[in-house]
Write an enzyme that holds these catalytic residues in place. Sequence first.
Site, PDB file in Angstrom:
ATOM      1  N   ASP A 325     124.062  -6.839   8.501  1.00 36.55           N
ATOM      2  CA  ASP A 325     122.596  -7.718   8.786  1.00 36.55           C
ATOM      3  C   ASP A 325     121.720  -7.651   7.961  1.00 36.55           C
ATOM      4  O   ASP A 325     120.893  -7.634   8.002  1.00 36.55           O
ATOM      5  CB  ASP A 325     121.979  -7.912  10.351  1.00 36.55           C
ATOM      6  CG  ASP A 325     121.458  -8.132  10.584  1.00 36.55           C
ATOM      7  OD1 ASP A 325     121.025  -9.411  10.300  1.00 36.55           O
ATOM      8  OD2 ASP A 325     120.839  -8.014  11.911  1.00 36.55           O
ATOM      9  N   LYS A 327     120.081 -10.229   6.159  1.00 36.86           N
ATOM     10  CA  LYS A 327     119.408 -11.851   5.861  1.00 36.86           C
ATOM     11  C   LYS A 327     119.146 -11.689   5.394  1.00 36.86           C
ATOM     12  O   LYS A 327     118.028 -11.646   4.333  1.00 36.86           O
ATOM     13  CB  LYS A 327     118.223 -11.054   7.380  1.00 36.86           C
ATOM     14  CG  LYS A 327     118.571 -11.272   8.468  1.00 36.86           C
ATOM     15  CD  LYS A 327     117.558 -11.158   9.053  1.00 36.86           C
ATOM     16  CE  LYS A 327     117.771 -10.937  10.922  1.00 36.86           C
ATOM     17  NZ  LYS A 327     118.902  -9.754  11.268  1.00 36.86           N
ATOM     18  N   ASP A 330     115.882 -14.231  -0.629  1.00 40.83           N
ATOM     19  CA  ASP A 330     115.267 -14.750  -2.147  1.00 40.83           C
ATOM     20  C   ASP A 330     116.437 -15.662  -3.137  1.00 40.83           C
ATOM     21  O   ASP A 330     117.275 -16.320  -2.696  1.00 40.83           O
ATOM     22  CB  ASP A 330     115.599 -13.388  -2.682  1.00 40.83           C
ATOM     23  CG  ASP A 330     114.504 -12.737  -2.923  1.00 40.83           C
ATOM     24  OD1 ASP A 330     113.956 -13.757  -4.575  1.00 40.83           O
ATOM     25  OD2 ASP A 330     113.687 -12.073  -3.387  1.00 40.83           O
TER      26      ASP A 330
HETATM   27  O1  LIG Z   1     120.436 -11.611  12.312  1.00 44.84           O
HETATM   28  C1  LIG Z   1     120.318 -11.209  13.185  1.00 44.84           C
HETATM   29  O2  LIG Z   1     120.834 -10.658  13.849  1.00 44.84           O
HETATM   30  C2  LIG Z   1     118.897 -10.906  14.136  1.00 44.84           C
HETATM   31  C3  LIG Z   1     118.392 -12.409  14.658  1.00 44.84           C
HETATM   32  C4  LIG Z   1     117.623 -12.333  15.491  1.00 44.84           C
HETATM   33  O3  LIG Z   1     116.896 -14.050  15.647  1.00 44.84           O
HETATM   34  N1  LIG Z   1     117.102 -11.461  15.993  1.00 44.84           N
HETATM   35  C5  LIG Z   1     117.859 -10.880  16.198  1.00 44.84           C
HETATM   36  O4  LIG Z   1     117.086  -9.440  17.282  1.00 44.84           O
HETATM   37  N2  LIG Z   1     119.060 -10.595  15.252  1.00 44.84           N
HETATM   38  C6  LIG Z   1     119.320  -8.584  15.723  1.00 44.84           C
HETATM   39  O5  LIG Z   1     120.698  -8.173  16.548  1.00 44.84           O
HETATM   40  C7  LIG Z   1     120.059  -6.580  16.642  1.00 44.84           C
HETATM   41  C8  LIG Z   1     119.836  -7.378  18.141  1.00 44.84           C
HETATM   42  O6  LIG Z   1     119.359  -5.901  18.287  1.00 44.84           O
HETATM   43  P1  LIG Z   1     119.044  -5.317  20.450  1.00 44.84           P
HETATM   44  O7  LIG Z   1     117.506  -6.323  20.727  1.00 44.84           O
HETATM   45  O8  LIG Z   1     118.959  -4.062  19.959  1.00 44.84           O
HETATM   46  O9  LIG Z   1     119.805  -6.593  21.158  1.00 44.84           O
HETATM   47  C9  LIG Z   1     118.867  -6.813  15.659  1.00 44.84           C
HETATM   48  O10 LIG Z   1     119.925  -6.161  14.798  1.00 44.84           O
HETATM   49  C10 LIG Z   1     118.330  -7.639  14.940  1.00 44.84           C
HETATM   50  O11 LIG Z   1     118.103  -6.999  14.286  1.00 44.84           O
END
Ligand SMILES: O=C(O)c1cc(=O)[nH]c(=O)n1[C@@H]1O[C@H](COP(=O)(O)O)[C@@H](O)[C@H]1O
EC number: 2.4.2.10
Length: 494
Positions: A325, A327, A330
């Site tokens: 992940d 993201k 750039d």
């Molecule tokens: O791209 C992602 O995975 C992501 C996008 C988003 O909009 N929101 C989001 O929470 N995430 C990722 O999804 C995971 C959510 O984790 P929890 O909130 O612990 O369930 C984290 O690793 C975030 O970085």
Amino acid sequence: MIDIEAACLPVGMGSATNLNDLVLKLFEIGAVKFGNFTLKSGIQSPVYFDLRVIISYPDLMIDVSEHLYQASKTGSTYQSVCGVPYTALPLATCISTAHKFPMLIRRKEAKDYGTKKIIEGHYKPGDVCLVVEDVVTSGSSVLETVLSLQQEEINVTDAVVLVDREQGGKDMLKTKGIKLHSVCTITQILEVLGNMGKLEQDVINRTKQFIHDNRFNPNGNVKRSPEDEGGDRSIKRVLTYGDRAKLCSHSVAKFLFTTMEDKQTNLALSADVTTGAELLRLADAVGPHICILKTHIDIISDFKPDLVHDLSHLAEKHGFLIFEDRKFADIGNTVKHQYSSGVYRISDWSHIINAHALPGPGIVQGLKEVGLVKDRACLLIAEMSSKGNLATGDYAKATLKMAEEHDDFVIGFITQSKLSNDPNWVHITPGVKLTRGKDSLGQQYLTPREVICDKECDIIIVGRGITEAEDSVVAAKAFQEAGYNAYLERMQKT
Ligand SMILES: O=C(O)c1cc(=O)[nH]c(=O)n1[C@@H]1O[C@H](COP(=O)(O)O)[C@@H](O)[C@H]1O
């Protein structure tokens, strides 16, 4: 031998030439080629059909469409004709205008604005439509158009194709209730060209062997609605994960949907832990319950290259995909380096990565230049789960458009809702817990049912709901069950 009489019946406004002349013409213009070709699937083929070129030969277009029309006249009646995009679109148009046969167009992408239609043209539920295609191999492109029509309650009983490669498409379509008619088969083409002295015997033998060795199994399992079982042909079909595995062309998406169906899971674990040992322990314990393991490799405090090596072994052992992940956000040139090199060398081990659409298409192009040759896949971030995020308004629509322009690399979206009805796209949703809620930093949670059943996304991403649970395996099982049951419920209600 070929039944030439049958192939040159005078029809409608024009009349078809005999099949030998048609095959010869296709060969002469390079629409049928023999040599060594790499197919979309990566397989090496001794024969290749490039029927797109026929649009440059108007007389041939008319001839081919007359042959198709003839081959489709088998006693069934149709209210309309629909070509599989793109090559068969002009062929369906020729049939339509020559024989006063109303035409429908199936959009390759579902419009999420305006009329939101996927099928253009006038029709009514229960109409029967003839599907037209140029070449059939596994039958999946014909099936895709059939399923789109059936979702609009248009019946399809027959499809007609110029060339049947005899690799299982006909049998597969038969299992879906579709009779495939072909103007000619690859065996007939080899016979005609062989008799005319255009092909060496060893090319003919090699091609026959290839066709024999590369047949698809007709093991489709499109789910039928109760009305269908009762004999009503106005069917609304629902695509299972397994059906979608067959439809999509990217190997990572195919593997993903297949895994989801086989392991009965739509759960992605967000393994947001900070040591290598904890990451491996979690991956091994939860591996049997997930289809994806998502990492944030840069939060691991003791990272060593061995870690991703061991993680890849666990991915193989349990059958899940690794999704870093990262993201990316750039310009194209920078993300190329971030993806391929540095300490983490992400492209070497992560099957899937994600990127923001914000910088424009250059970011996807840059990532693709690294990932495509390694058969990697990318998700675009269309909507975020955090409160007050700026990915609103037309942002998701613009992201979808960017994905459509790079569908050889982008397989879907990180999103909070379904963006498109096209079954090729994987919709993956983070911000999931067993009950709604939020954290202190703006993260917002929906339940598995809300995500999968109501919002019609495909995969739930769960982080702290599992990593912070007393027993991560028990928690993972609970999310697996909640996510998969929500999917089964959606299948029932669609
Ligand atoms: O791209 C992602 O995975 C992501 C996008 C988003 O909009 N929101 C989001 O929470 N995430 C990722 O999804 C995971 C959510 O984790 P929890 O909130 O612990 O369930 C984290 O690793 C975030 O970085």
